[in-house]
Design a protein around this motif. Structure first.
Motif, PDB file in Angstrom:
ATOM      1  N   PHE A   1     -56.142  -1.597 -58.705  1.00  0.00           N
ATOM      2  CA  PHE A   1     -55.102  -2.169 -58.231  1.00  0.00           C
ATOM      3  C   PHE A   1     -54.979  -2.503 -56.570  1.00  0.00           C
ATOM      4  CE2 PHE A   1     -53.243   0.108 -61.933  1.00  0.00           C
ATOM      5  CZ  PHE A   1     -52.867  -0.720 -62.459  1.00  0.00           C
ATOM      6  N   PRO A   2     -56.032  -3.553 -56.451  1.00  0.00           N
ATOM      7  CA  PRO A   2     -56.162  -4.040 -55.071  1.00  0.00           C
ATOM      8  C   PRO A   2     -54.551  -4.663 -54.521  1.00  0.00           C
ATOM      9  CG  PRO A   2     -57.148  -5.493 -56.616  1.00  0.00           C
ATOM     10  CD  PRO A   2     -56.681  -4.249 -57.358  1.00  0.00           C
ATOM     11  N   GLU A   3     -53.867  -5.027 -55.562  1.00  0.00           N
ATOM     12  CA  GLU A   3     -52.723  -5.624 -55.037  1.00  0.00           C
ATOM     13  C   GLU A   3     -51.669  -4.623 -54.313  1.00  0.00           C
ATOM     14  OE1 GLU A   3     -53.643  -5.465 -58.310  1.00  0.00           O
ATOM     15  OE2 GLU A   3     -54.287  -7.418 -58.810  1.00  0.00           O
ATOM     16  N   TYR A   4     -52.000  -3.274 -54.491  1.00  0.00           N
ATOM     17  CA  TYR A   4     -51.217  -2.366 -53.798  1.00  0.00           C
ATOM     18  C   TYR A   4     -51.637  -2.184 -52.129  1.00  0.00           C
ATOM     19  CZ  TYR A   4     -47.822   1.412 -53.464  1.00  0.00           C
ATOM     20  OH  TYR A   4     -46.642   2.034 -53.124  1.00  0.00           O
ATOM     21  N   THR A   5     -51.377  -3.317 -51.450  1.00  0.00           N
ATOM     22  CA  THR A   5     -52.007  -2.991 -50.317  1.00  0.00           C
ATOM     23  C   THR A   5     -50.787  -2.350 -49.288  1.00  0.00           C
ATOM     24  OG1 THR A   5     -50.410  -5.044 -49.652  1.00  0.00           O
ATOM     25  CG2 THR A   5     -52.556  -5.725 -50.451  1.00  0.00           C
ATOM     26  N   GLN A   6     -51.559  -2.377 -48.011  1.00  0.00           N
ATOM     27  CA  GLN A   6     -50.693  -1.664 -47.096  1.00  0.00           C
ATOM     28  C   GLN A   6     -49.234  -2.195 -46.748  1.00  0.00           C
ATOM     29  OE1 GLN A   6     -51.169   1.194 -45.962  1.00  0.00           O
ATOM     30  NE2 GLN A   6     -53.133   1.475 -46.902  1.00  0.00           N
TER      31      GLN A   6
ATOM     32  N   GLY B   1     -36.935   9.442 -55.324  1.00  0.00           N
ATOM     33  CA  GLY B   1     -38.492   9.082 -55.144  1.00  0.00           C
ATOM     34  C   GLY B   1     -39.327   8.854 -56.273  1.00  0.00           C
ATOM     35  N   GLN B   2     -39.258   9.890 -57.351  1.00  0.00           N
ATOM     36  CA  GLN B   2     -40.166   9.605 -58.351  1.00  0.00           C
ATOM     37  C   GLN B   2     -39.506   8.804 -59.293  1.00  0.00           C
ATOM     38  OE1 GLN B   2     -41.733  13.315 -60.058  1.00  0.00           O
ATOM     39  NE2 GLN B   2     -40.210  14.479 -58.653  1.00  0.00           N
ATOM     40  N   ALA B   3     -38.297   8.406 -59.429  1.00  0.00           N
ATOM     41  CA  ALA B   3     -37.958   7.264 -60.447  1.00  0.00           C
ATOM     42  C   ALA B   3     -38.137   5.969 -59.711  1.00  0.00           C
ATOM     43  CB  ALA B   3     -36.204   7.481 -60.399  1.00  0.00           C
ATOM     44  N   TYR B   4     -37.963   5.848 -58.453  1.00  0.00           N
ATOM     45  CA  TYR B   4     -38.225   4.567 -57.750  1.00  0.00           C
ATOM     46  C   TYR B   4     -39.963   4.248 -57.829  1.00  0.00           C
ATOM     47  CZ  TYR B   4     -36.989   0.406 -55.265  1.00  0.00           C
ATOM     48  OH  TYR B   4     -36.917  -0.731 -54.910  1.00  0.00           O
ATOM     49  N   ALA B   5     -40.810   5.112 -57.907  1.00  0.00           N
ATOM     50  CA  ALA B   5     -42.330   5.087 -58.056  1.00  0.00           C
ATOM     51  C   ALA B   5     -42.406   4.274 -59.365  1.00  0.00           C
ATOM     52  CB  ALA B   5     -43.037   6.408 -58.253  1.00  0.00           C
TER      53      ALA B   5
ATOM     54  N   ARG C   1     -41.581   0.432 -58.594  1.00  0.00           N
ATOM     55  CA  ARG C   1     -42.668   0.016 -58.069  1.00  0.00           C
ATOM     56  C   ARG C   1     -44.040  -0.210 -58.925  1.00  0.00           C
ATOM     57  NH1 ARG C   1     -41.759  -3.086 -53.210  1.00  0.00           N
ATOM     58  NH2 ARG C   1     -44.022  -3.073 -53.671  1.00  0.00           N
ATOM     59  N   GLY C   2     -43.926   0.646 -59.922  1.00  0.00           N
ATOM     60  CA  GLY C   2     -45.100   0.852 -60.639  1.00  0.00           C
ATOM     61  C   GLY C   2     -45.243  -0.350 -61.631  1.00  0.00           C
ATOM     62  N   ALA C   3     -43.816  -0.779 -62.165  1.00  0.00           N
ATOM     63  CA  ALA C   3     -43.873  -1.958 -62.940  1.00  0.00           C
ATOM     64  C   ALA C   3     -44.143  -3.151 -62.105  1.00  0.00           C
ATOM     65  CB  ALA C   3     -42.429  -1.925 -63.543  1.00  0.00           C
ATOM     66  N   GLU C   4     -43.363  -3.139 -60.797  1.00  0.00           N
ATOM     67  CA  GLU C   4     -43.721  -4.360 -59.960  1.00  0.00           C
ATOM     68  C   GLU C   4     -45.177  -4.686 -59.810  1.00  0.00           C
ATOM     69  OE1 GLU C   4     -41.406  -3.970 -56.255  1.00  0.00           O
ATOM     70  OE2 GLU C   4     -41.890  -6.040 -55.701  1.00  0.00           O
ATOM     71  N   LEU C   5     -46.051  -3.441 -59.572  1.00  0.00           N
ATOM     72  CA  LEU C   5     -47.331  -3.776 -59.126  1.00  0.00           C
ATOM     73  C   LEU C   5     -48.011  -4.390 -60.395  1.00  0.00           C
ATOM     74  CD1 LEU C   5     -49.956  -2.905 -57.574  1.00  0.00           C
ATOM     75  CD2 LEU C   5     -49.776  -0.795 -58.309  1.00  0.00           C
ATOM     76  N   LEU C   6     -47.808  -3.854 -61.691  1.00  0.00           N
ATOM     77  CA  LEU C   6     -48.409  -4.489 -62.854  1.00  0.00           C
ATOM     78  C   LEU C   6     -48.031  -5.981 -62.970  1.00  0.00           C
ATOM     79  CD1 LEU C   6     -47.840  -1.872 -65.453  1.00  0.00           C
ATOM     80  CD2 LEU C   6     -49.966  -2.640 -64.717  1.00  0.00           C
ATOM     81  N   LEU C   7     -46.870  -6.165 -62.417  1.00  0.00           N
ATOM     82  CA  LEU C   7     -46.418  -7.761 -62.788  1.00  0.00           C
ATOM     83  C   LEU C   7     -46.990  -8.310 -61.737  1.00  0.00           C
ATOM     84  CD1 LEU C   7     -42.477  -6.884 -63.230  1.00  0.00           C
ATOM     85  CD2 LEU C   7     -43.952  -8.154 -64.673  1.00  0.00           C
TER      86      LEU C   7
ATOM     87  N   GLY D   1     -47.668   8.036 -57.340  1.00  0.00           N
ATOM     88  CA  GLY D   1     -46.660   7.995 -58.407  1.00  0.00           C
ATOM     89  C   GLY D   1     -46.492   6.428 -58.736  1.00  0.00           C
ATOM     90  N   VAL D   2     -46.498   5.652 -57.851  1.00  0.00           N
ATOM     91  CA  VAL D   2     -46.445   4.171 -58.090  1.00  0.00           C
ATOM     92  C   VAL D   2     -47.783   3.882 -59.134  1.00  0.00           C
ATOM     93  CG1 VAL D   2     -46.767   1.657 -57.337  1.00  0.00           C
ATOM     94  CG2 VAL D   2     -45.123   3.425 -56.162  1.00  0.00           C
ATOM     95  N   LEU D   3     -49.024   4.164 -58.502  1.00  0.00           N
ATOM     96  CA  LEU D   3     -50.171   3.948 -59.267  1.00  0.00           C
ATOM     97  C   LEU D   3     -50.385   4.631 -60.831  1.00  0.00           C
ATOM     98  CD1 LEU D   3     -52.495   4.322 -56.022  1.00  0.00           C
ATOM     99  CD2 LEU D   3     -52.007   2.093 -57.460  1.00  0.00           C
TER     100      LEU D   3
END
Lengths: 458, 458
Positions: free
Chosen positions: B7-12, B124-128, B131-137, B442-444
């Motif tokens: 997931f290179p999209e998960y940038t700084q 924190g855990q729920a919002y991960a 953001r996980g779904a957002e990352l896949l999108l 968690g996001v990843l």
């Protein structure tokens, strides 16, 4: 009934004035335990000083490291005894405020009773002596020399009064010390109290983990200071209701057969006593009657406890700390300092593993037993008989007036305990009250007592 | 270590944005137990709805008799499994406020950790997962159909979620349910949780006299509800640390030798566990290891206690009432309703004379045990391995997620518990926190998990 024949000057107008002056004092929230009430404490002291000065007493407000002491004297009775009247102008905290039917510091009369914090303990009873002196003054000079010592820290253990007495021993010297700060036996039973219990009061802190924990993640392995505190408290009494602290009963004065007989004859029955407090039982030490347990046996009660989540709903937490306030009533033969050392040494030894226990000494007071034959106690008996038209009974009190022991030790004078209040007045509780008739009888008893003391030794 | 290679999209920048969005959510004091926070509860729900809608989810806020439920779905993965992600946006009360180093609702980062109420439990855990779904999108369409169910009453026992699920059974139907609302075993140990304890939580009220009493005038005869409560609590466990409520252990599933062996092999030692909470001992049921007591044995803890005077100084009072909150963690084989009935029936029978006891049911939750062989649990194992570079361990949790049982019963779908938090996060305590690295892992993990589930069954 009230015998006013000797004091026709105590008219309806005088009574109304006596009531209004007391109400003014009761409106001052002089809670000694509350640091936020310092200014109110001083106001109450100055109110008393001003009143006594207006009666021709030399009166002053003396500072102490805590709350001030009011001292006043009128020494015009050549060759007559000197009577020191002790009382306190501080009151218990009003909490729980929501349980008061009318505001604690707005005196309200309902059904012939004054409702206010301090109404009976001790503003009402102390002020009855002020008005008693005033009543005698309407007939001329006081028949004895009178000194007033009104303190502001009785409800927090009088930490500064003993040093004050030591510093003013010569000034305070008296032939007898009169105190009205308790309850007589029953509404129609005038009472002279000849004994008081002592007190040892500690605060216990129990610590488990170094922070609050989730009871799911840690329940089953983490120490729980609340469970530990409950275990410690429950192990302080056995199934006979006896306190289990080693050495607790050492030296306790046993009741005499005469006392047990005298008290057995008092108008008391457990059923109505229990009903008077809405209790379904009167648990206590086995082998003693209720009056014996209240007046002549030591006991232990938890006065407060706290820990963890006390709010709305449910919080699944294991607290890091818990605490409790524990007091022990003591009887002749027990020394408060020794008892406090015993519980401080004992509690850590019975703490469950994982629980750290610290026991803090909050305060203590010596028990008291008074010789019934001294002339001042006899004078009190005659004064009560004159006001109530019947001979008084002789009882002990379950409460403590720690300073009584200091008076005896430092001033070497016999103490006379003549109480105007009743347990039903609910001292220390919400809706504390004082019957108007008891207040006025107190005024008359005070006047009669000073006159009787004058005669008793002339 | 974190494998971002997939997931290179998960940038700084993406990480910074993910943090800021979580902080905004943490600033909302969504305390479900506090009636004064109703508006904040709705604000938190609407914040999540808006975010999910921005990701192309069909998102709405559904009212309930209590706090609202956030529901969102994106069902574009034809022929792929449907994953229901559950979480909760409500948090524990912040009390005791004075123990927080920084304000509970002002998220602060110190040493790589986010400090705030709800940081780990469960915002924190729920919002991960959001953001996980957002990352896949960012890589295209989601590989599976995704539904979010985010409730606002988990910390008060989810009273309205089960009725909500019943009313929306068809809409909520899913092949598996993913929940991240707990703690993994240790910092470097990725964990799949396959069991949870249940809960029975009650509030106990003890009454003695009908009003507070002076401990001097009544001590030795009046019932003391605090002493009585302490006696009741202390008698609920025997010297082996076993709960004494008759029938409490009936039906309890015993641990299998395989489980005991697997857990004995986990990196755990009592000394460092005790040190991690500053405890001098780890008291509990005899005959079981610490992990066994935490995960597979029922227990009882007092979560709060109150009565009498808790203020400054000493008040010589015998209180009229006292109370406590008591919770029992339950294990497979125990039914919360039955256990609650048992304690409700038992406590009055052990009340000392003069003490009236009422036991109020606050809430309960079913224990859970999950089949390790189901493909979704396996997928979770692969997702964790991908992110952490090592195989996860399989443990149970000591806490409860009451609603998990309802999911299993109503939706007939296997539950996957993959936790991103740690006990050291101090959920339910002052200074609750969540490591930034755990949040991003968690996001990843969420992104990997959805992908693995897609593959697992395609």
């Amino acid at each position: 009934m009230t015998a006013t024949t000797d004091f026709p000057e105590y008219t309806q107008d005088a009574r109304a004035q006596a009531e209004q002056e007391l109400f003014t004092l009761l409106r001052i929230p002089s809670v000694s335990a509350d640091p936020a009430r310092r200014a109110d404490m001083r106001r109450a002291a100055e109110y008393l000083q001003t009143k006594l000065a207006s009666l021709g007493f030399t009166a002053r407000v003396d500072d102490t490291p805590g709350h001030p002491v009011v001292y006043a004297e009128r020494l015009q009775a050549q060759g007559k005894p000197t009577v020191l009247i002790y009382g306190h102008y501080d009151v218990q905290p009003e909490a729980p405020l929501e349980k008061w039917e009318t505001p604690p510091f707005e005196p309200t009369v309902r059904d012939g009773r004054i409702y206010a914090r301090g109404a009976t303990d001790d503003k009402g009873q102390a002020y009855a002596h002020v008005r008693g002196a005033e009543l005698l003054l309407t007939q001329g000079e006081l028949p004895v020399n009178v000194k007033f010592l009104l303190e502001g820290e009785e409800e927090v253990g009088s930490p500064n009064l003993e040093p004050y007495i030591r510093a003013h021993v010569d000034e305070l010297r008296a032939d007898t010390i009169v105190i009205s700060d308790g309850s007589r036996f029953a509404p129609d039973v005038p009472t002279v109290t000849y004994g008081l219990r002592g007190l040892s009061y500690v605060e216990v802190h129990v610590t488990g983990a170094n922070r609050d924990l989730h009871s799911g993640s840690y329940g089953g392995a983490a120490p729980n200071p609340i469970n530990a505190l409950a275990q410690i408290i429950s192990s302080l009494k056995d199934e006979q209701g006896r306190v289990t602290i080693p050495g607790f009963y050492d030296g306790v004065d046993e009741l005499t057969p005469a006392e047990r007989e005298m008290w057995a004859g008092l108008p008391h029955d457990d059923a109505s006593f229990a009903a008077s407090i809405g209790a379904t039982a009167l648990p206590g030490e086995a082998g003693f009657s209720t009056l014996e347990r209240l007046w002549a046996r030591p006991t232990l009660d938890v006065n407060g406890i706290w820990g963890g989540y006390q709010g709305e709903g449910s919080k699944t937490v294991i607290a890091s700390t818990a605490g409790a306030k524990i007091s022990m009533r003591l009887v002749p033969g027990q020394d408060p300092e020794r008892i406090t050392r015993l519980i401080q040494a004992y509690l850590p030894t019975i703490a469950p593993e994982g629980a750290q226990v610290v026991v803090k000494d909050l305060h203590g007071g010596q028990p008291v037993l008074i010789d019934l034959d001294n002339p001042y106690v006899q004078a009190a008996g005659r004064a009560l008989a004159a006001v109530h038209g019947k001979a008084p009974v002789y009882t002990r009190g379950g409460g403590s007036i720690p300073i009584v022991a200091a008076f005896r030790e430092l001033l070497h004078a016999p103490v006379v305990l003549v109480d105007f209040g009743l347990n039903e007045d609910a001292p220390h509780s919400p809706n504390e009250s004082f019957a108007l008739s008891d207040y006025h009888d107190g005024v008359l008893t005070s006047a009669h007592l000073l006159r009787e003391i004058s005669g008793a030794t002339s």
